[in-house]
Design an enzyme around this catalytic site. Structure first.
Site, short mmCIF file in Angstrom:
data_model
loop_
_atom_site.label_atom_id
_atom_site.label_comp_id
_atom_site.label_asym_id
_atom_site.label_seq_id
_atom_site.Cartn_x
_atom_site.Cartn_y
_atom_site.Cartn_z
N HIS A 49 30.48 41.51 35.90
CA HIS A 49 30.20 41.98 37.26
C HIS A 49 30.56 43.46 37.34
O HIS A 49 31.13 44.02 36.40
CB HIS A 49 30.99 41.18 38.29
CG HIS A 49 32.46 41.12 38.02
ND1 HIS A 49 33.29 42.22 38.12
CD2 HIS A 49 33.25 40.09 37.63
CE1 HIS A 49 34.52 41.87 37.81
NE2 HIS A 49 34.54 40.58 37.49
P1 TYD Z 1 37.34 37.31 38.87
O1 TYD Z 1 37.62 38.70 39.32
O2 TYD Z 1 35.98 36.76 39.13
O3 TYD Z 1 37.68 37.16 37.33
P2 TYD Z 1 36.94 37.82 36.05
O4 TYD Z 1 36.28 39.07 36.51
O5 TYD Z 1 38.03 38.09 35.07
O6 TYD Z 1 36.01 36.82 35.50
O7 TYD Z 1 38.45 36.35 39.51
C1 TYD Z 1 38.53 34.98 39.27
C2 TYD Z 1 39.09 34.29 40.50
O8 TYD Z 1 40.39 34.78 40.81
C3 TYD Z 1 38.25 34.53 41.73
O9 TYD Z 1 37.93 33.26 42.28
C4 TYD Z 1 39.10 35.27 42.70
C5 TYD Z 1 40.49 35.18 42.17
N1 TYD Z 1 41.17 36.49 42.22
C6 TYD Z 1 42.04 36.76 43.26
O10 TYD Z 1 42.24 35.95 44.17
N2 TYD Z 1 42.71 37.96 43.28
C7 TYD Z 1 42.52 38.88 42.31
O11 TYD Z 1 43.15 39.97 42.35
C8 TYD Z 1 41.58 38.62 41.25
C9 TYD Z 1 41.32 39.62 40.17
C10 TYD Z 1 40.95 37.41 41.24
#
Ligand code: TYD
Length: 130
Positions: A49
């Site tokens: 993303h």
């Molecule tokens: P995401 O940013 O989509 O992970 P990645 O980019 O590593 O695949 O985050 C995964 C899940 O964690 C998403 O459902 C939201 C939660 N999250 C938070 O609540 N706070 C945060 O600071 C982050 C980074 C994620």
């Protein structure tokens, strides 16, 4: 692409080494949040993303992994495998993390609080916005 690897201060010591990060110094933004990625099963990918506003600074505190960045024109792979190097990721880049080694630990410092509305999940939408 103005992403870059930044070498962090390191105090080599026979008792064990020490590195540190201060906001606006090693990291060019105010740190509003920190999170870490761990226990990644072999072959898994994270990210996939872009952020509209959030900037990040990523450190491989343990083990190694690749961060793949794409600004819509060029695509670069940064291999992180030392705890005294960090990768500055400006806003507006498509980013993916992969090739995590066993027991790797990715520390991420972020410039904004978590906000699901800051994410762009559709690569075509990302390309169009560029
Ligand atoms: P995401 O940013 O989509 O992970 P990645 O980019 O590593 O695949 O985050 C995964 C899940 O964690 C998403 O459902 C939201 C939660 N999250 C938070 O609540 N706070 C945060 O600071 C982050 C980074 C994620």
């Amino acid at each position: 692409m103005n992403a870059q690897i930044i070498e962090l201060p390191k105090f080599l010591d026979r008792r064990g080494n020490l590195s540190f990060i201060e906001q606006f110094k090693q990291v060019p933004f105010k740190i509003e949040r920190t999170y870490w990625i761990y226990d990644v099963p072999g072959g898994e990918k994270r990210g996939g993303h872009a952020y509209k506003e959030n900037q990040e600074f990523i450190v491989a505190l343990s083990g190694s992994f690749d961060v793949i960045l794409d600004d819509g024109k060029e695509h670069k792979v940064f291999h992180l495998n030392r705890s005294y190097y960090g990768l500055y990721v400006p806003k507006g880049l498509w980013r993916q993390m992969e090739n995590f080694s066993t027991n790797s630990l990715a520390l991420v410092l972020a410039s904004t609080p978590y906000d699901a509305r800051d994410y762009v999940y559709d690569y075509n939408e990302f390309k169009k916005a560029k």
